[in-house]
Scaffold this motif. Structure first.
Motif, PDB file in Angstrom:
ATOM      1  N   UNK A   1     -56.477 -19.648 -82.781  1.00  0.00           N
ATOM      2  CA  UNK A   1     -56.037 -19.161 -84.085  1.00  0.00           C
ATOM      3  C   UNK A   1     -56.228 -17.654 -84.180  1.00  0.00           C
ATOM      4  N   UNK A   2     -55.445 -17.042 -85.069  1.00  0.00           N
ATOM      5  CA  UNK A   2     -55.614 -15.625 -85.384  1.00  0.00           C
ATOM      6  C   UNK A   2     -56.467 -15.552 -86.636  1.00  0.00           C
ATOM      7  N   UNK A   3     -57.763 -15.333 -86.421  1.00  0.00           N
ATOM      8  CA  UNK A   3     -58.707 -15.299 -87.543  1.00  0.00           C
ATOM      9  C   UNK A   3     -59.895 -14.425 -87.159  1.00  0.00           C
ATOM     10  N   UNK A   4     -60.628 -13.915 -88.154  1.00  0.00           N
ATOM     11  CA  UNK A   4     -61.765 -13.043 -87.862  1.00  0.00           C
ATOM     12  C   UNK A   4     -62.765 -13.707 -86.925  1.00  0.00           C
ATOM     13  N   UNK A   5     -63.249 -12.901 -85.977  1.00  0.00           N
ATOM     14  CA  UNK A   5     -64.236 -13.382 -85.023  1.00  0.00           C
ATOM     15  C   UNK A   5     -63.658 -13.824 -83.700  1.00  0.00           C
ATOM     16  N   UNK A   6     -62.353 -14.104 -83.661  1.00  0.00           N
ATOM     17  CA  UNK A   6     -61.724 -14.542 -82.417  1.00  0.00           C
ATOM     18  C   UNK A   6     -61.437 -13.336 -81.518  1.00  0.00           C
ATOM     19  N   UNK A   7     -61.443 -13.533 -80.195  1.00  0.00           N
ATOM     20  CA  UNK A   7     -61.061 -12.432 -79.304  1.00  0.00           C
ATOM     21  C   UNK A   7     -59.660 -11.931 -79.639  1.00  0.00           C
ATOM     22  N   UNK A   8     -59.476 -10.633 -79.541  1.00  0.00           N
ATOM     23  CA  UNK A   8     -58.181 -10.031 -79.886  1.00  0.00           C
ATOM     24  C   UNK A   8     -57.252 -10.085 -78.683  1.00  0.00           C
ATOM     25  N   UNK A   9     -56.842 -11.312 -78.320  1.00  0.00           N
ATOM     26  CA  UNK A   9     -55.832 -11.551 -77.287  1.00  0.00           C
ATOM     27  C   UNK A   9     -54.574 -11.978 -78.021  1.00  0.00           C
ATOM     28  N   UNK A  10     -53.625 -11.060 -78.156  1.00  0.00           N
ATOM     29  CA  UNK A  10     -52.513 -11.252 -79.085  1.00  0.00           C
ATOM     30  C   UNK A  10     -51.196 -10.798 -78.477  1.00  0.00           C
ATOM     31  N   UNK A  11     -50.111 -11.377 -78.998  1.00  0.00           N
ATOM     32  CA  UNK A  11     -48.763 -11.003 -78.575  1.00  0.00           C
ATOM     33  C   UNK A  11     -47.923 -10.723 -79.819  1.00  0.00           C
ATOM     34  N   UNK A  12     -47.355  -9.525 -79.889  1.00  0.00           N
ATOM     35  CA  UNK A  12     -46.453  -9.158 -80.973  1.00  0.00           C
ATOM     36  C   UNK A  12     -45.023  -9.364 -80.506  1.00  0.00           C
ATOM     37  N   UNK A  13     -44.267 -10.184 -81.238  1.00  0.00           N
ATOM     38  CA  UNK A  13     -42.874 -10.455 -80.921  1.00  0.00           C
ATOM     39  C   UNK A  13     -41.964  -9.577 -81.770  1.00  0.00           C
ATOM     40  N   UNK A  14     -40.704  -9.490 -81.400  1.00  0.00           N
ATOM     41  CA  UNK A  14     -39.810  -8.559 -82.084  1.00  0.00           C
ATOM     42  C   UNK A  14     -39.064  -9.188 -83.254  1.00  0.00           C
ATOM     43  N   UNK A  15     -39.403 -10.438 -83.602  1.00  0.00           N
ATOM     44  CA  UNK A  15     -38.735 -11.131 -84.707  1.00  0.00           C
ATOM     45  C   UNK A  15     -39.673 -12.239 -85.202  1.00  0.00           C
ATOM     46  N   UNK A  16     -39.387 -12.824 -86.361  1.00  0.00           N
ATOM     47  CA  UNK A  16     -40.177 -13.972 -86.814  1.00  0.00           C
ATOM     48  C   UNK A  16     -40.154 -15.090 -85.781  1.00  0.00           C
ATOM     49  N   UNK A  17     -41.199 -15.912 -85.767  1.00  0.00           N
ATOM     50  CA  UNK A  17     -41.363 -16.895 -84.707  1.00  0.00           C
ATOM     51  C   UNK A  17     -40.214 -17.891 -84.648  1.00  0.00           C
ATOM     52  N   UNK A  18     -39.763 -18.368 -85.788  1.00  0.00           N
ATOM     53  CA  UNK A  18     -38.673 -19.346 -85.791  1.00  0.00           C
ATOM     54  C   UNK A  18     -37.429 -18.783 -85.127  1.00  0.00           C
TER      55      UNK A  18
END
Length: 463
Positions: free
Chosen positions: A423-440
């Protein structure tokens, strides 16, 4: 480390969110947050922010070596003449070929390889990864005539045929020494795909291979977190971003172990407090594995690797035993037409099951098995969704996943494949992917081109 803020991003379907990262972890998530004055800011422009993808089964050094090798199978090479030309055109004092399939020139052995190319040592790997075939010059280098390894195939007169089964490390140690290939290119490509974690599934890592993997990670060539199935029991990681996983066991179809011997081995590993990850690709291997686990019991974290062929009436056995499955629907896209042509029609619906396992409650994770399958996770997500082969034919349509569930197959933690997505929530490691559009929108046609930025431990590694 400079704080990082990603603003105007979609998080869990909520547009206009802001995520603040400090000291490698997620510090705050919300709408209307104001970036701190000392933070670097990325404008997400409404794109989705998702947890970093984890490839739950890959062979890193083999993936790098494959790029330095001669392609010996479809689609690049389709006939014996084309194979001979590919070998003849290769550079170097010796030749390493990969991706061979019997449709090219039948079942290779030393004599056939000699007819194709005898001037230099040649070793060719079958596309399954289970078999190497050596021409006479390479067989002499490896001293196959005096070898006592059970994987060295011999004819009725006791002479080596040139075929060596499931003996990668042993064979490499008998050939002229070469340094493990650089992983820079592979690590960078995976970062472009949004992959932030890797489970290297190579069994019985040699000391040199283990050292090379650790050095590649600590030196930055492989920025992804590493989870190693082939690490020895006494492995002590120099970094908390490298962990050891279940012990890898290969059920080789070229010579399945006896039930009692396999049961004893798994029981010993369990007694030492370690789970197992068992390579299993055939109906016979699956039946043996179920029988063994029924006898010795399962340990938390036990994994079935590939599950290439799981009979429908055995899905309840997986659930009963508490096993999780790490599979590769990318093979459907990559080899689906071969399956439709060569596999018994009665087995087609049992190939690389996904939907039936999820519906039954069996934990399911997705992976590449690169270099033997496609490396790009977005291609694998598309394959899990459509089940389309290269020709457009659909293989096992009842096993297709919806795109969001296919993506989730890459979002579970390394130590809990098939478990709840990170999950993307406080305390989690910041391993993230930014996409160029909404997920759907991205999942309507999954593609790695949608990846804008990849962050591992709060550090931008792509974009």
């Amino acid at each position: 480390m400079t704080p990082l803020v990603l603003r105007d991003v979609e998080v869990d379907g909520v547009p206009g969110s802001t995520v603040e990262i400090r000291d490698g972890s997620i510090a705050e998530v919300g709408v209307g947050l104001k970036p701190a004055s000392d933070a670097a800011v990325i404008d997400g422009r409404g794109g989705a922010l998702v947890p970093g993808l984890h490839d739950h089964h890959i062979h890193l050094h083999a993936t790098a070596a494959e790029r330095l090798s001669v392609r010996c199978g479809p689609p690049q090479v389709r006939t014996a003449d084309e194979l001979a030309e590919a070998l003849r055109s290769a550079s170097g004092d010796s030749i390493r070929g990969v991706g061979y399939f019997e449709s090219v020139a039948g079942m290779l052995d030393s004599q056939l390889l000699d007819r194709l190319h005898a001037e230099r040592p040649v070793r060719v790997q079958h596309r399954s990864g289970a078999l190497w075939v050596l021409n006479s010059a390479a067989a002499a280098q490896a001293h196959l005539d005096t070898a006592d390894h059970p994987g060295v195939e011999r004819d009725d007169d006791g002479r080596p045929t040139g075929r060596v089964w499931r003996a990668d490390t042993w064979l490499r140690d008998r050939l002229p020494a070469t340094a493990p290939p650089s992983l820079d290119e592979v690590g960078a490509e995976l970062a472009r795909y949004g992959v932030t974690g890797l489970t290297d599934a190579t069994p019985d890592l040699s000391p040199s291979s283990l050292t090379a993997l650790v050095d590649a990670h600590t030196g930055g060539a492989v920025p992804q977190r590493l989870h190693l199935l082939g690490a020895p029991p006494d492995f002590v990681s120099p970094e908390n971003t490298i962990t050891s996983g279940p012990f890898k066991i290969v059920l080789a179809d070229s010579g399945l172990p006896d039930l009692d011997g396999l049961a004893e081995k798994i029981a010993q590993i369990h007694a030492a407090g370690r789970a197992v990850a068992v390579h299993c690709v055939s109906r016979e291997a699956f039946a043996l594995l179920v029988a063994v686990f029924t006898e010795v019991g399962a340990h938390p974290g036990d994994r079935l690797e590939h599950g290439a062929l799981i009979p429908a009436d055995s899905i309840d056995d997986l659930l009963r035993l508490g096993l999780r499955v790490v599979t590769q629907p990318g093979f459907i896209a990559d080899r689906g037409d071969s399956y439709l042509r060569d596999v018994d029609p009665r087995d087609i619906d049992d190939l690389y099951r996904c939907r039936s396992l999820v519906d039954a409650g069996v934990p399911l994770a997705l992976s590449s098995d690169a270099p033997y399958g496609p490396l790009d996770p977005w291609q694998i997500i598309a394959a899990a969704t459509t089940r389309r082969a290269g020709s457009g034919a659909v293989v096992g349509p009842a096993e297709s996943l919806d795109p969001l569930r296919a993506l989730a197959g890459f979002l579970s933690p390394a130590n809990d494949p098939g478990g709840p997505p990170r999950a993307i929530r406080p305390g989690e490691p910041a391993d993230l992917v930014l996409l160029d559009a909404p997920l759907a929108e991205v999942l309507e046609a999954p593609s790695s081109s949608a990846v804008r930025t990849t962050v591992i431990g709060g550090r931008i590694v792509h974009g």
